[in-house]
Motif scaffolding. Structure first.
Motif, PDB file in Angstrom:
ATOM      1  N   VAL A  69     -18.076 -15.795   5.100  1.00  0.00           N
ATOM      2  CA  VAL A  69     -17.906 -16.117   3.844  1.00  0.00           C
ATOM      3  C   VAL A  69     -16.963 -15.608   3.070  1.00  0.00           C
ATOM      4  O   VAL A  69     -16.843 -14.361   3.185  1.00  0.00           O
ATOM      5  CB  VAL A  69     -19.671 -16.212   3.472  1.00  0.00           C
ATOM      6  CG1 VAL A  69     -19.388 -16.891   2.288  1.00  0.00           C
ATOM      7  CG2 VAL A  69     -19.809 -17.656   4.253  1.00  0.00           C
ATOM      8  N   ALA A  70     -16.299 -16.209   1.997  1.00  0.00           N
ATOM      9  CA  ALA A  70     -15.544 -15.790   0.980  1.00  0.00           C
ATOM     10  C   ALA A  70     -15.937 -16.509  -0.754  1.00  0.00           C
ATOM     11  O   ALA A  70     -16.078 -18.151  -0.385  1.00  0.00           O
ATOM     12  CB  ALA A  70     -13.689 -15.667   1.542  1.00  0.00           C
ATOM     13  N   ALA A  71     -15.591 -15.383  -1.632  1.00  0.00           N
ATOM     14  CA  ALA A  71     -15.608 -16.034  -2.919  1.00  0.00           C
ATOM     15  C   ALA A  71     -14.283 -16.212  -3.462  1.00  0.00           C
ATOM     16  O   ALA A  71     -13.513 -15.273  -3.145  1.00  0.00           O
ATOM     17  CB  ALA A  71     -16.843 -15.126  -3.747  1.00  0.00           C
ATOM     18  N   TYR A  72     -13.979 -16.810  -4.431  1.00  0.00           N
ATOM     19  CA  TYR A  72     -12.845 -17.896  -4.818  1.00  0.00           C
ATOM     20  C   TYR A  72     -12.784 -17.944  -6.314  1.00  0.00           C
ATOM     21  O   TYR A  72     -13.394 -19.219  -6.752  1.00  0.00           O
ATOM     22  CB  TYR A  72     -11.890 -18.753  -4.429  1.00  0.00           C
ATOM     23  CG  TYR A  72     -11.377 -18.024  -2.802  1.00  0.00           C
ATOM     24  CD1 TYR A  72     -11.154 -17.622  -2.001  1.00  0.00           C
ATOM     25  CD2 TYR A  72     -12.403 -19.000  -1.622  1.00  0.00           C
ATOM     26  CE1 TYR A  72     -10.627 -17.206  -0.672  1.00  0.00           C
ATOM     27  CE2 TYR A  72     -12.507 -18.837  -0.130  1.00  0.00           C
ATOM     28  CZ  TYR A  72     -11.260 -18.116   0.303  1.00  0.00           C
ATOM     29  OH  TYR A  72     -11.499 -17.862   0.848  1.00  0.00           O
ATOM     30  N   GLY A  73     -11.918 -17.723  -7.141  1.00  0.00           N
ATOM     31  CA  GLY A  73     -11.949 -17.703  -8.928  1.00  0.00           C
ATOM     32  C   GLY A  73     -10.292 -18.814  -8.659  1.00  0.00           C
ATOM     33  O   GLY A  73      -9.839 -18.962  -7.488  1.00  0.00           O
ATOM     34  N   LYS A  74      -9.576 -19.288  -9.973  1.00  0.00           N
ATOM     35  CA  LYS A  74      -9.221 -20.090  -9.334  1.00  0.00           C
ATOM     36  C   LYS A  74      -7.824 -20.050  -9.881  1.00  0.00           C
ATOM     37  O   LYS A  74      -7.172 -20.559  -8.933  1.00  0.00           O
ATOM     38  CB  LYS A  74      -9.152 -20.857 -11.437  1.00  0.00           C
ATOM     39  CG  LYS A  74      -8.965 -19.663 -12.717  1.00  0.00           C
ATOM     40  CD  LYS A  74      -8.546 -20.502 -13.310  1.00  0.00           C
ATOM     41  CE  LYS A  74      -7.935 -19.241 -15.123  1.00  0.00           C
ATOM     42  NZ  LYS A  74      -8.290 -19.148 -16.337  1.00  0.00           N
ATOM     43  N   TYR A  75      -7.426 -18.173  -9.353  1.00  0.00           N
ATOM     44  CA  TYR A  75      -6.064 -18.313  -8.785  1.00  0.00           C
ATOM     45  C   TYR A  75      -5.593 -17.922  -7.472  1.00  0.00           C
ATOM     46  O   TYR A  75      -4.432 -17.339  -7.010  1.00  0.00           O
ATOM     47  CB  TYR A  75      -5.758 -16.634  -9.972  1.00  0.00           C
ATOM     48  CG  TYR A  75      -5.901 -16.825 -11.000  1.00  0.00           C
ATOM     49  CD1 TYR A  75      -4.364 -17.725 -11.932  1.00  0.00           C
ATOM     50  CD2 TYR A  75      -6.416 -16.264 -11.676  1.00  0.00           C
ATOM     51  CE1 TYR A  75      -4.576 -17.747 -13.441  1.00  0.00           C
ATOM     52  CE2 TYR A  75      -6.576 -15.879 -13.466  1.00  0.00           C
ATOM     53  CZ  TYR A  75      -5.911 -17.372 -14.353  1.00  0.00           C
ATOM     54  OH  TYR A  75      -5.759 -16.833 -15.151  1.00  0.00           O
ATOM     55  N   ASN A  76      -7.175 -18.015  -6.867  1.00  0.00           N
ATOM     56  CA  ASN A  76      -6.758 -18.036  -5.014  1.00  0.00           C
ATOM     57  C   ASN A  76      -7.998 -19.186  -3.987  1.00  0.00           C
ATOM     58  O   ASN A  76      -7.522 -18.592  -3.288  1.00  0.00           O
ATOM     59  CB  ASN A  76      -6.734 -16.424  -5.155  1.00  0.00           C
ATOM     60  CG  ASN A  76      -8.935 -16.098  -4.728  1.00  0.00           C
ATOM     61  OD1 ASN A  76      -9.265 -16.936  -5.366  1.00  0.00           O
ATOM     62  ND2 ASN A  76      -8.970 -14.742  -4.298  1.00  0.00           N
ATOM     63  N   VAL A  77      -8.165 -20.017  -5.122  1.00  0.00           N
ATOM     64  CA  VAL A  77      -9.180 -21.201  -4.875  1.00  0.00           C
ATOM     65  C   VAL A  77      -8.020 -21.398  -3.302  1.00  0.00           C
ATOM     66  O   VAL A  77      -8.953 -21.692  -1.711  1.00  0.00           O
ATOM     67  CB  VAL A  77      -9.667 -22.141  -5.207  1.00  0.00           C
ATOM     68  CG1 VAL A  77      -8.465 -22.648  -5.767  1.00  0.00           C
ATOM     69  CG2 VAL A  77     -10.801 -22.669  -4.519  1.00  0.00           C
ATOM     70  N   PHE A  78      -6.801 -21.874  -3.036  1.00  0.00           N
ATOM     71  CA  PHE A  78      -6.636 -22.208  -1.654  1.00  0.00           C
ATOM     72  C   PHE A  78      -6.411 -21.242  -1.506  1.00  0.00           C
ATOM     73  O   PHE A  78      -5.816 -22.319   0.338  1.00  0.00           O
ATOM     74  CB  PHE A  78      -4.970 -22.911  -2.677  1.00  0.00           C
ATOM     75  CG  PHE A  78      -5.357 -24.578  -3.870  1.00  0.00           C
ATOM     76  CD1 PHE A  78      -6.392 -25.757  -2.615  1.00  0.00           C
ATOM     77  CD2 PHE A  78      -5.377 -24.263  -4.555  1.00  0.00           C
ATOM     78  CE1 PHE A  78      -7.280 -26.513  -3.351  1.00  0.00           C
ATOM     79  CE2 PHE A  78      -6.107 -25.650  -5.202  1.00  0.00           C
ATOM     80  CZ  PHE A  78      -6.656 -26.469  -5.340  1.00  0.00           C
ATOM     81  N   GLN A  79      -6.479 -20.027  -1.182  1.00  0.00           N
ATOM     82  CA  GLN A  79      -6.505 -19.150   0.018  1.00  0.00           C
ATOM     83  C   GLN A  79      -7.597 -19.719   1.035  1.00  0.00           C
ATOM     84  O   GLN A  79      -7.075 -18.971   2.678  1.00  0.00           O
ATOM     85  CB  GLN A  79      -6.903 -17.719  -1.058  1.00  0.00           C
ATOM     86  CG  GLN A  79      -6.738 -16.245   0.753  1.00  0.00           C
ATOM     87  CD  GLN A  79      -5.308 -16.553   0.847  1.00  0.00           C
ATOM     88  OE1 GLN A  79      -4.932 -16.574   0.126  1.00  0.00           O
ATOM     89  NE2 GLN A  79      -4.680 -15.648   2.119  1.00  0.00           N
ATOM     90  N   LEU A  80      -7.941 -20.523   1.018  1.00  0.00           N
ATOM     91  CA  LEU A  80      -9.044 -20.553   1.747  1.00  0.00           C
ATOM     92  C   LEU A  80      -8.199 -21.769   2.841  1.00  0.00           C
ATOM     93  O   LEU A  80      -8.378 -21.687   4.376  1.00  0.00           O
ATOM     94  CB  LEU A  80     -10.211 -21.954   1.464  1.00  0.00           C
ATOM     95  CG  LEU A  80      -9.538 -22.993   1.311  1.00  0.00           C
ATOM     96  CD1 LEU A  80      -9.426 -23.865   2.334  1.00  0.00           C
ATOM     97  CD2 LEU A  80     -10.338 -23.853  -0.006  1.00  0.00           C
TER      98      LEU A  80
END
Lengths: 320, 72
Positions: A69-80
């Motif tokens: 599981v990971a949490a992402y903010g607006k700057y890195n959400v596409f790191q998924l």
């Protein structure tokens, strides 16, 4: 399945990989474990559509070999796209009204390789009285977020694949003019109607368009919706952004929302979804309270993700 | 990708042939690549590579589409 708080705690303690939806007050009381969650108080349950703050909706992902599981903010959400398993399923939950939803919704259609990584999910919300906060939960850390997306990455066994699909009652009327927008945006002033620049709010008003009908775009025979949130002072606010260079038309009128929705559900009743999310507008306009729509069970949501953010849609995933 | 299947994919991406898959991601990909080709007609080869990448990754899902597209 809808479960009590104690039953949910027992499932978490068993170590299962879980997707949980429910009221903030219940989610806040869950222990750490292999789960992600989001807030909603509306569900499609085996007994029918229901509003409840007394129970939680739980999906068990027993088809997966591993999860993280990971949490992402607006700057890195596409790191998924980089972080996911090569053969997997990504389940994303984003809080309603957050900047990460805005970012994801505008940019997902253009993200390289996103379509190679099955990504399904939903926008968490509130009860309709506005009580509480829309949140996404990372059960592995016990943290909840109002400003971050939480993603569960599930690894699938070799020879298995995740297949995401949707149910949408809307189609466009090809006789209607094509509408395009100069920018990808959740709030629109100007548009091009058959190439002519117009104020979008004026266009809706003058044409007498029912703003309860979404804009729809044809993605090679699959219709994706953009629902109108409100019109004020010459601006049209949307629940999902219009995307630059995509051609839209208003949806053809649906005379009987409930009948049409149930007919589409029945037509797809042979599928075996492992995860399903249905839009709150479908729930309300389709009069789904108390109605059973098997095999589609899950949270009622404030935006649906099938790779990109959608509206007024039921999305589901099968493992094939 | 070669022969008739390649020719048919080029026709689909250029809008000359209509083919709708039962797979959502594949339809989204076709739609995205159609727009790419309209904006940059010289990108046909790279678009075909993207299609091939999808098919290689999901042979189970794409197998039916390949058979159907070859038969168009």
């Amino acid at each position: 399945m809808l479960v009590t708080l104690d039953e949910a705690i027992a499932l978490i303690k068993s170590g299962k990989f879980l997707h949980i939806a429910g009221d903030e007050a219940l989610l806040d009381r869950l222990p750490e474990g292999n789960w992600i969650g989001g807030t909603t108080a509306f569900f499609m349950a085996s007994g029918g559509g229901v509003f409840t703050k007394e129970k939680l909706y739980v999906d068990e992902f027993d088809f997966a070999e591993e999860m993280k599981v990971a949490a992402y903010g607006k700057y890195n959400v596409f790191q998924l796209v980089e972080d996911c398993y090569e053969n997997g399923l990504n389940v994303i939950i984003m809080p309603y009204g957050s900047e990460v939803v805005s970012k994801y919704s505008k940019e997902a259609p253009e993200v390289e390789e996103l379509l190679l990584h099955p990504t399904i999910g939903w926008v968490s919300g509130l009860d309709l009285n506005g009580d509480g906060e829309a949140k996404a939960y990372d059960g592995t850390t016990g943290k909840s977020y109002t400003d971050k997306a939480v993603v569960m990455f599930l690894k699938l066994p070799e020879g298995k694949a995740a297949q995401i699909n949707l149910i949408n009652i809307f189609e466009d009327d090809k006789a209607d003019p094509v509408i395009t927008f100069p920018e990808s945006s959740l709030s629109v002033e100007s548009c091009l109607v058959d190439g002519q620049e117009l104020n979008f709010a004026d266009y809706i008003d003058k044409k007498g368009i029912d703003s309860g009908m979404p804009l729809v775009a044809d993605y090679n025979g699959v219709y994706l919706n953009i629902s109108i949130k409100g019109i004020e002072n010459g601006r049209v606010d949307l629940y999902a952004p219009v995307i630059k260079n995509i051609e839209y038309r208003f949806a053809a009128r649906v005379e009987d929302y409930e009948k049409e929705f149930l007919a589409r559900v029945n037509a797809a009743s042979s599928v075996r979804p492992v995860l399903c999310c249905n839009c709150i507008i479908n729930y309300l306009n389709g009069n789904l309270e108390g109605k059973k729509i098997p095999p589609f069970l899950g949270p009622v949501t404030f935006g649906e993700v099938a790779y990109q953010l959608l509206n007024q849609t039921l999305v589901y995933c099968e493992i094939v | 990708m070669e022969g008739k299947i390649r020719d048919n994919f080029i026709k689909i991406l250029s809008g000359e042939l209509k083919y709708t898959s039962s797979n959502l991601a594949f339809n989204m990909l076709i739609s995205k690549l159609q727009k790419k080709i309209i904006a940059a007609p010289e990108s046909v080869d790279s678009c075909l590579e993207e299609i091939e990448g999808f098919v290689v990754k999901y042979p189970l899902i794409a197998k039916v589409d390949f058979v159907n597209i070859a038969a168009l």
